[in-house]
Design a protein around this motif. Structure first.
Motif, mmCIF file in Angstrom:
data_model
loop_
_atom_site.group_PDB
_atom_site.id
_atom_site.type_symbol
_atom_site.label_atom_id
_atom_site.label_comp_id
_atom_site.label_asym_id
_atom_site.label_seq_id
_atom_site.Cartn_x
_atom_site.Cartn_y
_atom_site.Cartn_z
ATOM 1 N N THR A 42 18.129 1.262 -3.328
ATOM 2 C CA THR A 42 17.695 0.303 -4.350
ATOM 3 C C THR A 42 17.571 0.993 -5.708
ATOM 4 O OG1 THR A 42 15.404 0.836 -3.804
ATOM 5 C CG2 THR A 42 16.348 -1.097 -2.723
ATOM 6 N N PRO A 52 18.543 2.384 -9.237
ATOM 7 C CA PRO A 52 19.594 2.135 -10.224
ATOM 8 C C PRO A 52 20.105 3.418 -10.900
ATOM 9 C CG PRO A 52 17.473 1.167 -10.919
ATOM 10 C CD PRO A 52 17.201 2.036 -9.738
ATOM 11 N N LEU A 59 23.466 -1.221 -15.211
ATOM 12 C CA LEU A 59 22.802 -0.618 -14.056
ATOM 13 C C LEU A 59 23.565 -0.939 -12.781
ATOM 14 C CD1 LEU A 59 19.101 -1.507 -14.998
ATOM 15 C CD2 LEU A 59 20.140 0.781 -15.045
ATOM 16 N N HIS A 60 23.799 0.074 -11.959
ATOM 17 C CA HIS A 60 24.443 -0.092 -10.660
ATOM 18 C C HIS A 60 23.568 0.607 -9.630
ATOM 19 C CE1 HIS A 60 28.081 -1.477 -12.679
ATOM 20 N NE2 HIS A 60 27.926 -0.457 -13.530
ATOM 21 N N LEU A 61 23.808 0.318 -8.340
ATOM 22 C CA LEU A 61 22.920 0.884 -7.318
ATOM 23 C C LEU A 61 23.534 2.077 -6.598
ATOM 24 C CD1 LEU A 61 21.310 -2.288 -5.684
ATOM 25 C CD2 LEU A 61 20.438 -0.827 -7.539
ATOM 26 N N LEU A 66 16.498 2.631 -18.130
ATOM 27 C CA LEU A 66 16.285 3.319 -16.846
ATOM 28 C C LEU A 66 15.336 4.498 -17.038
ATOM 29 C CD1 LEU A 66 16.841 3.669 -13.864
ATOM 30 C CD2 LEU A 66 18.931 4.923 -14.435
#
Ligand SMILES: *Cc1c(COP(=O)(O)O)cnc(C)c1O
Length: 349
Positions: free
Chosen positions: A275, A277, A284-286, A319
């Protein structure tokens, strides 16, 4: 091509100005222990230049700091032998006295010595009991070589704003001390949320580095360390394809995976879950699959990326290190102090 930690000089100055906004009358001890919370002592010049005092944990850190700063240095652990006492004096350190075993040692000094007294008001880690504190006061007062610079105590639960320990510790501190000595109680959490704990001296740590000790979006600190690393491989996966050690993640549709040159060998947390990022080209990607020593995989879906593009692991408005810590079962402090020497540290705007 590997990880880079960019240390923002303007963010350090800005965060220090936030401390001064909350504690305008207080002297500022910048906590630069653990190599400036992992930011590297020689890259936090705005703190070294603008704080009133610099605090580190032990002699080795004081030696390193003294090579780059003339400011008073507070040695948080104090001294534990006459050799250490002499080293502390040579380095012009203020010595913490937190244990009764240090009293005789300190009293035997042959040179002028600045000391701080640490009272245990409930955390039960370091600090003098109220009796030992009274004993210190009377014993040191009759020693003309000893200057008591400050009396202080440390909160156990300041990051939980309504924890009953906070008021209890403050009450004990107020009962034991008076304004004849300089007093200090507040760490970052207390500076931001317990105004009644701001005495003559404040001791900010994590907030200087732009991370919050609690979840609260009223505060606008600027992240100081930006950790980034390049994309070194890109792959298309089909439904059912897995990624990384243990084959712990499997694609449930066709997707694209970017491999980034950072891993637990660099201080990226191995416990980061899927989960967590990662910021690539503003989106944002996981994280997917397990964190390896040298790399991580990120599901970028249909986003356009290229080999060499920069992935930001933390240290951006979008982030923060606190978010990565939250998804990894830890705190920002541990992630910041844990970035390894393999990462290149550079000074940034
Ligand atoms: C590390 C430390 C601080 C700073 O705490 P933060 O939560 O990082 O602000 C303050 N006081 C003492 C005694 C410390 O050891």
């Amino acid at each position: 091509m590997r990880g880079v930690a960019t240390i923002s000089q303007s963010a350090l100055l800005y965060n220090l100005s936030v401390v001064k906004k909350y504690a305008p009358q207080a002297k500022v001890v910048a906590m630069v222990k653990a190599n400036a919370y992992g930011h590297q002592l020689d890259l936090v010049t705005p703190l070294l230049e603008n704080a009133d005092i610099l605090a580190i944990s032990e002699i080795k850190e004081a030696q390193k700091l003294r090579r780059i700063s003339d400011k008073p240095i507070l040695l948080l652990s104090g001294v534990h032998s006459s050799e250490e006492l002499q080293q502390a004096i040579n380095l012009n350190c203020h010595c913490m006295v937190h244990h009764s075993s240090q009293i005789t040692l300190i009293n035997n000094t042959t040179q002028t010595l600045n000391i701080w007294l640490k009272i245990d008001t409930g955390m039960h880690r370091l600090g003098l009991s109220s009796d030992e504190y009274q004993q210190c006061l009377s014993s040191f007062k009759s020693n003309p070589l000893i200057n008591i610079k400050c009396v202080m105590s440390h909160f156990a639960c300041a990051d939980e704003q309504n924890h009953p320990m906070n008021q209890a510790q403050l009450k004990t501190f107020n009962t034991l001390t008076d304004n004849k000595n300089n007093r200090s109680m507040a760490n970052s959490a207390a500076i931001l949320s317990l105004p009644e704990s701001i005495f003559d001296v404040v001791r900010p740590g994590i907030m200087l580095y732009g991370a919050l000790p609690f979840k609260d979006n009223r505060f606008t600190l600027k992240p100081v360390m930006q950790l980034s690393a390049p994309i070194i491989s890109i792959k298309t996966l089909q439904t059912g394809d897995c990624v990384g050690y243990g084959a712990s993640w499997t694609a449930n549709k066709q997707t694209t995976i970017a491999i980034i040159a950072i891993g637990y060998g660099d201080g990226y947390p191995r416990h980061a879950t899927n989960t967590t990022p990662v910021l690539i080209n503003g989106a944002l990607h996981l994280l997917v699959g397990r964190v390896s020593m040298d790399m991580i995989a990120v599901d970028i879906g249909s986003a356009k990326v290229a080999i060499g593009d920069k992935a930001i692991l933390w240290g951006d408005k979008k982030l923060r290190v606190e978010t990565v810590a939250h998804h990894s079962g830890t705190i920002g402090y541990e992630l910041l102090t844990g970035v390894s020497a393999r990462v290149s540290f550079v000074s940034g705007k």
